[in-house]
Design a protein around this motif. Structure first.
Motif, PDB file in Angstrom:
ATOM      1  N   VAL A  31       0.866  -1.174   0.000  1.00  0.00           N
ATOM      2  CA  VAL A  31       0.000   0.000   0.000  1.00  0.00           C
ATOM      3  C   VAL A  31       0.907   1.229   0.000  1.00  0.00           C
ATOM      4  O   VAL A  31       1.669   1.459   0.942  1.00  0.00           O
ATOM      5  CB  VAL A  31      -0.941   0.034   1.224  1.00  0.00           C
ATOM      6  N   VAL A  32       0.838   1.989  -1.085  1.00  0.00           N
ATOM      7  CA  VAL A  32       1.657   3.179  -1.283  1.00  0.00           C
ATOM      8  C   VAL A  32       0.800   4.381  -0.881  1.00  0.00           C
ATOM      9  O   VAL A  32      -0.205   4.666  -1.530  1.00  0.00           O
ATOM     10  CB  VAL A  32       2.104   3.279  -2.758  1.00  0.00           C
ATOM     11  N   VAL A  33       1.197   5.053   0.198  1.00  0.00           N
ATOM     12  CA  VAL A  33       0.388   6.139   0.752  1.00  0.00           C
ATOM     13  C   VAL A  33       1.091   7.467   0.499  1.00  0.00           C
ATOM     14  O   VAL A  33       2.262   7.641   0.852  1.00  0.00           O
ATOM     15  CB  VAL A  33       0.164   5.942   2.276  1.00  0.00           C
ATOM     16  N   ALA A  34       0.364   8.415  -0.111  1.00  0.00           N
ATOM     17  CA  ALA A  34       0.949   9.709  -0.453  1.00  0.00           C
ATOM     18  C   ALA A  34      -0.106  10.806  -0.381  1.00  0.00           C
ATOM     19  O   ALA A  34      -1.306  10.534  -0.378  1.00  0.00           O
ATOM     20  CB  ALA A  34       1.547   9.651  -1.854  1.00  0.00           C
ATOM     21  N   ASN A  35       0.373  12.047  -0.354  1.00  0.00           N
ATOM     22  CA  ASN A  35      -0.524  13.207  -0.335  1.00  0.00           C
ATOM     23  C   ASN A  35      -0.923  13.643  -1.735  1.00  0.00           C
ATOM     24  O   ASN A  35      -1.803  14.482  -1.889  1.00  0.00           O
ATOM     25  CB  ASN A  35       0.159  14.405   0.341  1.00  0.00           C
ATOM     26  N   ALA A  36      -0.256  13.117  -2.749  1.00  0.00           N
ATOM     27  CA  ALA A  36      -0.540  13.491  -4.133  1.00  0.00           C
ATOM     28  C   ALA A  36      -0.413  12.247  -4.997  1.00  0.00           C
ATOM     29  O   ALA A  36       0.144  11.233  -4.571  1.00  0.00           O
ATOM     30  CB  ALA A  36       0.445  14.557  -4.597  1.00  0.00           C
ATOM     31  N   ILE A  50      -4.298   7.847  -1.824  1.00  0.00           N
ATOM     32  CA  ILE A  50      -3.993   9.271  -1.790  1.00  0.00           C
ATOM     33  C   ILE A  50      -4.809   9.879  -0.658  1.00  0.00           C
ATOM     34  O   ILE A  50      -6.036   9.778  -0.638  1.00  0.00           O
ATOM     35  CB  ILE A  50      -4.332   9.951  -3.129  1.00  0.00           C
ATOM     36  N   VAL A  51      -4.102  10.466   0.298  1.00  0.00           N
ATOM     37  CA  VAL A  51      -4.753  11.089   1.451  1.00  0.00           C
ATOM     38  C   VAL A  51      -4.795  12.595   1.229  1.00  0.00           C
ATOM     39  O   VAL A  51      -4.199  13.110   0.288  1.00  0.00           O
ATOM     40  CB  VAL A  51      -4.001  10.745   2.762  1.00  0.00           C
ATOM     41  N   SER A  52      -5.470  13.297   2.119  1.00  0.00           N
ATOM     42  CA  SER A  52      -5.549  14.752   1.994  1.00  0.00           C
ATOM     43  C   SER A  52      -4.172  15.368   2.220  1.00  0.00           C
ATOM     44  O   SER A  52      -3.240  14.695   2.679  1.00  0.00           O
ATOM     45  CB  SER A  52      -6.535  15.313   3.033  1.00  0.00           C
ATOM     46  N   ASP A  53      -4.053  16.645   1.914  1.00  0.00           N
ATOM     47  CA  ASP A  53      -2.763  17.308   2.139  1.00  0.00           C
ATOM     48  C   ASP A  53      -2.668  17.884   3.551  1.00  0.00           C
ATOM     49  O   ASP A  53      -1.752  18.640   3.864  1.00  0.00           O
ATOM     50  CB  ASP A  53      -2.506  18.385   1.075  1.00  0.00           C
ATOM     51  N   LYS A  54      -3.612  17.493   4.409  1.00  0.00           N
ATOM     52  CA  LYS A  54      -3.578  17.905   5.817  1.00  0.00           C
ATOM     53  C   LYS A  54      -2.277  17.409   6.446  1.00  0.00           C
ATOM     54  O   LYS A  54      -1.814  16.310   6.142  1.00  0.00           O
ATOM     55  CB  LYS A  54      -4.790  17.324   6.542  1.00  0.00           C
ATOM     56  N   PHE A  55      -1.696  18.200   7.337  1.00  0.00           N
ATOM     57  CA  PHE A  55      -0.447  17.832   7.999  1.00  0.00           C
ATOM     58  C   PHE A  55      -0.587  16.453   8.652  1.00  0.00           C
ATOM     59  O   PHE A  55      -1.546  16.205   9.377  1.00  0.00           O
ATOM     60  CB  PHE A  55      -0.081  18.890   9.047  1.00  0.00           C
ATOM     61  N   ASP A  56       0.339  15.564   8.384  1.00  0.00           N
ATOM     62  CA  ASP A  56       0.390  14.214   8.946  1.00  0.00           C
ATOM     63  C   ASP A  56      -0.741  13.286   8.500  1.00  0.00           C
ATOM     64  O   ASP A  56      -0.949  12.233   9.103  1.00  0.00           O
ATOM     65  CB  ASP A  56       0.435  14.244  10.481  1.00  0.00           C
ATOM     66  N   ALA A  57      -1.458  13.621   7.438  1.00  0.00           N
ATOM     67  CA  ALA A  57      -2.556  12.761   6.983  1.00  0.00           C
ATOM     68  C   ALA A  57      -2.045  11.379   6.566  1.00  0.00           C
ATOM     69  O   ALA A  57      -2.641  10.361   6.922  1.00  0.00           O
ATOM     70  CB  ALA A  57      -3.321  13.418   5.830  1.00  0.00           C
ATOM     71  N   ALA A  58      -0.939  11.336   5.837  1.00  0.00           N
ATOM     72  CA  ALA A  58      -0.382  10.037   5.417  1.00  0.00           C
ATOM     73  C   ALA A  58       0.098   9.262   6.644  1.00  0.00           C
ATOM     74  O   ALA A  58      -0.142   8.056   6.759  1.00  0.00           O
ATOM     75  CB  ALA A  58       0.752  10.238   4.419  1.00  0.00           C
ATOM     76  N   ASP A  59       0.764   9.954   7.555  1.00  0.00           N
ATOM     77  CA  ASP A  59       1.254   9.287   8.776  1.00  0.00           C
ATOM     78  C   ASP A  59       0.098   8.702   9.574  1.00  0.00           C
ATOM     79  O   ASP A  59       0.173   7.565  10.052  1.00  0.00           O
ATOM     80  CB  ASP A  59       2.019  10.277   9.658  1.00  0.00           C
TER      81      ASP A  59
END
Length: 155
Positions: A31-36, A50-59
């Motif tokens: 599972v490749v998790v990124a903001n973009a 793809i997660v939101s660009d909210k701070f620490d969303a991928a983490d």
């Protein structure tokens, strides 16, 4: 048997191709998790999140899913700490394993270096990523997946 999963903190990960290669050999889900948006190989066992660009969303996404049957690949020390506490095997892109015994020191070193940088005492960053780092990572990921395979067979 629980499926082996590799969760990749992908935005700045220099070893994605190596992850795909080792995971393919072991039959692990990636599972490749990124903001973009990131290009990933079109394989049924590779998933892009793809997660939101909210701070620490991928983490946060990764930490919520980390557990005993996962390997997390990240250079982010606070994320590594969260995932180790969740029971995951955690590797940095240089092949360095984060463990219960090492993650506290890694957090302390990170905080010290951040303080020194803010005070202007340290201006350089980490050393450049090398072929030796890439090789160490390949071996460490292979060993981590073998350990998890044995653990899921025995448990």
């Amino acid at each position: 048997m629980a499926a082996l999963t590799i969760l990749v903190d992908a935005d700045a990960c220099p070893v994605k191709d190596e992850i795909y290669r080792v995971a393919g050999r072991h039959g692990a889900h990636v599972v490749v998790v990124a903001n973009a948006f990131l290009n990933v190989p079109r394989e049924p066992w590779i998933e892009r999140v793809i997660v939101s660009d909210k701070f620490d969303a991928a983490d946060d996404w990764i930490a919520e899913r980390a557990g005993p049957h996962t390997v997390v690949v990240t250079a982010d020390v606070p994320l590594a700490s969260r995932c180790v506490k969740a029971g995951a095997s955690v590797l940095g892109p240089t092949g360095k394993a984060f463990t219960d015994s090492s993650v506290g020191m890694a957090l302390a070193t990170r905080d010290l270096m951040q303080s020194l940088r803010e005070a202007g005492a340290v201006t350089g960053g980490p050393k450049p990523f090398s072929p030796k780092d890439r090789s160490a990572f390949l071996g460490a990921l292979d060993r981590a997946l073998m350990r998890l395979k044995r653990a899921t067979k025995d448990g």
